[in-house]
Design a protein around this motif. Structure first.
Motif, PDB file in Angstrom:
ATOM      1  N   GLU A 116      51.633  12.304   5.939  1.00  0.00           N
ATOM      2  CA  GLU A 116      50.468  12.540   5.077  1.00  0.00           C
ATOM      3  C   GLU A 116      49.503  13.557   5.683  1.00  0.00           C
ATOM      4  O   GLU A 116      48.433  13.782   5.117  1.00  0.00           O
ATOM      5  CB  GLU A 116      49.771  11.197   4.816  1.00  0.00           C
ATOM      6  CG  GLU A 116      50.697  10.256   4.052  1.00  0.00           C
ATOM      7  CD  GLU A 116      50.120   8.847   3.910  1.00  0.00           C
ATOM      8  OE1 GLU A 116      48.956   8.646   4.308  1.00  0.00           O
ATOM      9  OE2 GLU A 116      50.843   7.981   3.395  1.00  0.00           O
ATOM     10  N   GLN A 141      53.328   8.018   9.763  1.00  0.00           N
ATOM     11  CA  GLN A 141      52.506   8.181   8.554  1.00  0.00           C
ATOM     12  C   GLN A 141      51.528   9.357   8.690  1.00  0.00           C
ATOM     13  O   GLN A 141      51.343  10.136   7.744  1.00  0.00           O
ATOM     14  CB  GLN A 141      51.735   6.886   8.304  1.00  0.00           C
ATOM     15  CG  GLN A 141      51.190   6.791   6.879  1.00  0.00           C
ATOM     16  CD  GLN A 141      50.246   5.597   6.732  1.00  0.00           C
ATOM     17  OE1 GLN A 141      50.409   4.591   7.428  1.00  0.00           O
ATOM     18  NE2 GLN A 141      49.276   5.702   5.830  1.00  0.00           N
ATOM     19  N   SER A 142      50.925   9.499   9.858  1.00  0.00           N
ATOM     20  CA  SER A 142      49.951  10.583  10.041  1.00  0.00           C
ATOM     21  C   SER A 142      50.641  11.931   9.903  1.00  0.00           C
ATOM     22  O   SER A 142      50.064  12.891   9.402  1.00  0.00           O
ATOM     23  CB  SER A 142      49.247  10.469  11.403  1.00  0.00           C
ATOM     24  OG  SER A 142      50.121  10.844  12.454  1.00  0.00           O
ATOM     25  N   ARG A 152      54.447   3.298  13.482  1.00  0.00           N
ATOM     26  CA  ARG A 152      54.291   3.430  12.033  1.00  0.00           C
ATOM     27  C   ARG A 152      53.177   4.445  11.723  1.00  0.00           C
ATOM     28  O   ARG A 152      53.334   5.328  10.886  1.00  0.00           O
ATOM     29  CB  ARG A 152      53.968   2.061  11.412  1.00  0.00           C
ATOM     30  CG  ARG A 152      54.289   2.001   9.924  1.00  0.00           C
ATOM     31  CD  ARG A 152      54.090   0.597   9.355  1.00  0.00           C
ATOM     32  NE  ARG A 152      54.906  -0.397  10.022  1.00  0.00           N
ATOM     33  CZ  ARG A 152      54.437  -1.558  10.525  1.00  0.00           C
ATOM     34  NH1 ARG A 152      53.156  -1.871  10.435  1.00  0.00           N
ATOM     35  NH2 ARG A 152      55.263  -2.408  11.097  1.00  0.00           N
TER      36      ARG A 152
END
Lengths: 222, 222
Positions: A141, A137-138, A133
């Motif tokens: 974003e 996400q890294s 996850r």
């Protein structure tokens, strides 16, 4: 429309595809863990089915990257985006494969939830899921701090792998029949897949760092 | 010297680097099998040491590929060469890693050559080594037939993996003490690494086919 803005639109589409593929593997791994913990062979079958979509997505992204590289000489940052994508999808696809691998073993364990399961495999699964996850996400974003923090977490999974290994050896020492031996071997494989999922999440984070800095594993390559 | 001929020289150097890296992993896997079969921990330690050179080689090739992509808009065939290289080195590096993984387990087994070893692990090792040699050769000689034939051999390794698994289960059923359990788990991992080495050799062959045809796993992507 100018060539440049077509290129930008294609790059934007590449980004959207990666986000979509990230969502697919995040779901696959979360579901495969749920199927394993609940001994749910129906969910496990679904995961095996949907792994084909992950493979198709990889091919589609790969083709788009190669078209982009060929069509227009990319500037440094665009080239980094495309080469990051080309590398990252390999790790994403492997995570999808391992989710399917775990699902296959869940079906083989078929409702048998061995004792050893209660111990540290769920902990490994939790961390591996969190890492997947976090790496997605890294990337989405462009969160360098999250990517770096996730890279650090790999040791946790590796340490737990050794704990699980010791648990399974104990399980086998206490007089093993055919069923116990089968279960232990399958659980060992599941632990290995979880450990590999952690490795691939780390690789993805390293590509996120590369995309932002041109540094890959502390070497300047672009 | 014109920009074009510099580019051609760099492409030629890329090719030489790939051949060199191919030779490195071919040697690593052959040595790791020899160390395992002879329970030779000294050779095993060497392999673990030299895996760093394989990793360095991967980084070096990767950097060269990215420079080539950035410096000059490649035509279709050159782009295929560069993107083939970028993908192929990931599989090569993994084969090197797995040779080191096997070497580590050889050290852990430390002179104990369990009974089960006499059975099908050496057969798996033979085929995996042959596949690695063939994938490197198919790349160097641009031998499409050899690449395709090697892709077909993956089933042999997968079938043997299941045979080894069954052998180890039998070994565990016949009353296992701690030592037997430890050995069985380590041998299971070795079988898994050999199976993965076969997979990576297949991937490399698929990139050889792509380089020649623009088809990857039967999909036209370039």
């Amino acid at each position: 429309m100018t060539a440049r803005s077509t290129f930008d639109m294609e790059l934007e589409q590449l980004n959207l595809d990666l986000i979509k593929m990230g969502g697919m593997i995040e779901e696959a791994i979360a579901k495969s863990i749920r199927a394993l913990e609940q001994s749910n062979t129906a969910i496990a079958s679904e995961i095996i089915q949907s792994d084909h979509s992950v493979d198709d997505m990889e091919k589609q992204i790969e083709a788009r990257c190669l078209r982009l590289l060929m069509r227009q000489q990319p500037v440094a940052r665009d080239l980094r985006a495309i080469s990051t994508a080309l590398k990252m999808i390999t790790d994403m696809e492997r995570i999808g494969d391992h989710a399917a691998d775990i699902a296959e073993l869940t079906i083989r364990l078929d409702g048998n939830k061995p004792e050893a399961m209660a111990q540290h495999i769920p902990d490994m699964a939790d961390i591996a899921t969190q890492m997947v996850r976090a790496c997605v996400q890294s990337f989405i974003e462009n969160d360098l701090d999250l990517a770096k923090a996730t890279i650090q977490r790999d040791d946790e999974v590796d340490d737990l792998f050794n704990v699980v290994r010791d648990e399974l050896i104990k399980m086998l020492e206490n007089g093993s029949d055919a069923e116990t031996a089968n279960q232990a071997i399958d659980l060992m494989m599941i632990a290995k897949y979880l450990e590999r999922i952690g490795d691939h999440a780390v690789n993805i984070c390293e590509w996120v760092v590369f995309y932002d800095t041109g540094l890959h594993k502390e070497t300047q390559i672009l």
